[in-house]
Motif scaffolding. Structure first.
Motif, PDB file in Angstrom:
ATOM      1  N   LYS A 186       3.896   9.709  -9.961  1.00 33.46           N
ATOM      2  CA  LYS A 186       3.217   9.873 -11.243  1.00 33.46           C
ATOM      3  C   LYS A 186       2.635  11.271 -11.373  1.00 33.46           C
ATOM      4  N   TRP A 187       1.896  11.707 -10.337  1.00 28.91           N
ATOM      5  CA  TRP A 187       1.221  13.003 -10.423  1.00 28.91           C
ATOM      6  C   TRP A 187       2.187  14.166 -10.222  1.00 28.91           C
ATOM      7  N   GLU A 188       3.361  13.869  -9.685  1.00 25.64           N
ATOM      8  CA  GLU A 188       4.364  14.916  -9.524  1.00 25.64           C
ATOM      9  C   GLU A 188       4.806  15.453 -10.879  1.00 25.64           C
ATOM     10  N   THR A 189       4.757  14.605 -11.909  1.00 23.89           N
ATOM     11  CA  THR A 189       5.173  15.008 -13.245  1.00 23.89           C
ATOM     12  C   THR A 189       4.194  15.967 -13.897  1.00 23.89           C
ATOM     13  N   GLU A 249       0.825  -1.206   0.000  1.00 22.32           N
ATOM     14  CA  GLU A 249       0.000   0.000   0.000  1.00 22.32           C
ATOM     15  C   GLU A 249       0.859   1.256   0.000  1.00 22.32           C
ATOM     16  N   LEU A 250       1.938   1.225   0.781  1.00 28.94           N
ATOM     17  CA  LEU A 250       2.846   2.364   0.809  1.00 28.94           C
ATOM     18  C   LEU A 250       3.533   2.545  -0.546  1.00 28.94           C
ATOM     19  N   GLN A 251       3.858   1.412  -1.197  1.00 35.83           N
ATOM     20  CA  GLN A 251       4.501   1.479  -2.508  1.00 35.83           C
ATOM     21  C   GLN A 251       3.557   2.079  -3.538  1.00 35.83           C
ATOM     22  N   LYS A 252       2.285   1.653  -3.512  1.00 34.17           N
ATOM     23  CA  LYS A 252       1.292   2.198  -4.446  1.00 34.17           C
ATOM     24  C   LYS A 252       1.100   3.695  -4.225  1.00 34.17           C
ATOM     25  N   LYS A 253       1.106   4.093  -2.961  1.00 34.20           N
ATOM     26  CA  LYS A 253       0.978   5.511  -2.642  1.00 34.20           C
ATOM     27  C   LYS A 253       2.152   6.294  -3.202  1.00 34.20           C
ATOM     28  N   GLN A 254       3.357   5.753  -3.026  1.00 35.31           N
ATOM     29  CA  GLN A 254       4.560   6.425  -3.516  1.00 35.31           C
ATOM     30  C   GLN A 254       4.546   6.518  -5.042  1.00 35.31           C
ATOM     31  N   GLU A 255       4.112   5.448  -5.703  1.00 39.77           N
ATOM     32  CA  GLU A 255       4.056   5.450  -7.170  1.00 39.77           C
ATOM     33  C   GLU A 255       3.055   6.478  -7.677  1.00 39.77           C
TER      34      GLU A 255
END
Length: 285
Positions: free
Chosen positions: A280-283, A270-276
């Motif tokens: 993604k949206w940072e771009t 779950e933490l990995q999905k949050k980080q991904e």
């Protein structure tokens, strides 16, 4: 994190203001000596990544202190709070947060009165938004006590709710529920002795395995117990501390796929999905 990388600095300090008045857990988090990784010996700090730290220098202000400061120093603040006040919302319920969070969905109905334009967009884009606004603070979504339908036990009600859930959601719940059952029926979990005494008075079937062997410092006497059968319902004061099929039902009704109501923390996946998602949206910024 993004700011830290953008500026290419050695270390970044993020100052955070929280009110420990809202939660004893918050107070413990910033004052306990063995809470988490920190900056040196500074208790009110928390390492976010290798060279990024949160600092909580202001945590003991009361609600009244904040609004005195806003008035005296003319500080900038979110004026949604003014609308909350005009609408008669108690200050403990004045929250500016994700309206679909398990703790915030009951206040979704306020959008209709306070931000009608935003409400129109929500209804148009989010399935079930109007239903959540109508029933978010009721038993229909796990608030104010879940009601057991006639002809059901809490176990059979869990099975019914899972059958009517989307496949992916059902898989998430089944994995968490199996973990809970294995923990409480094979490993055993620690509970305060006063809670264990209540369970004995109810005639619950469990083994007492003695004091916890971990290094955690408890503020009261705890003991590890292991249930012989997973309880259907446990009608005691500290209901949320004890496993039961009723607790599972409430978790599903709250749409709490992270199972925080049952005491679960976020998993590595779950933490990995949050980080991904954040990367993604940072771009797009």
């Amino acid at each position: 994190m993004a700011f830290h990388r953008e500026k290419e600095v050695v270390r970044t300090a993020v100052l955070v203001g929280i009110r420990a008045q809202e939660s004893l857990n918050r107070y413990n988090a910033v004052t306990c000596e063995e809470t988490f990784s920190r900056f040196g010996t500074t208790n009110y700090s928390h390492r976010i990544s290798q060279d990024v730290f949160n600092f909580y220098p202001m945590y003991d202000w009361l609600f009244e202190d904040i609004w005195r400061a806003n008035a005296k120093f003319e500080l900038d603040y979110n004026h949604l709070y003014d609308l909350y006040y005009q609408a008669g919302v108690p200050y403990k319920s004045m929250r500016v947060a994700n309206p679909f969070h398990q703790c915030g969905v009951h206040s979704l109905k306020l959008y209709q009165a306070l931000e009608p334009a935003t409400w129109g967009k929500l209804v148009g884009r989010v399935n079930g938004a109007n239903f959540a606004a109508l029933y978010g603070g009721t038993a229909a979504m796990g608030y104010r006590g879940a009601v057991l339908p006639k002809g059901h036990t809490w176990k059979s009600y869990v099975e019914f709710l899972l059958k009517t859930s989307p496949e992916e959601t059902r898989k998430v719940y089944l994995k968490k529920f199996k973990s809970s059952m294995d923990y409480w029926m094979k490993t055993g979990g620690a509970l305060p002795e006063n809670v264990i005494d209540e369970l004995e008075e109810l005639g619950s079937d469990f083994e007492r395995l003695g004091p916890p062997t971990n290094k955690r410092k408890y503020k009261q006497r705890y003991e590890v117990i292991r249930f012989k059968d997973y309880p259907d319902d446990v009608p005691i004061k500290n209901f949320r501390l004890v496993p039961s099929y009723k607790r599972m039902c409430i978790t599903i009704l709250k749409n709490d796929t992270s199972c925080q109501y049952m005491g679960f923390g976020q998993t590595k996946d779950e933490l990995q999905k949050k980080q991904e998602a954040m990367e993604k949206w940072e771009t797009f910024l």
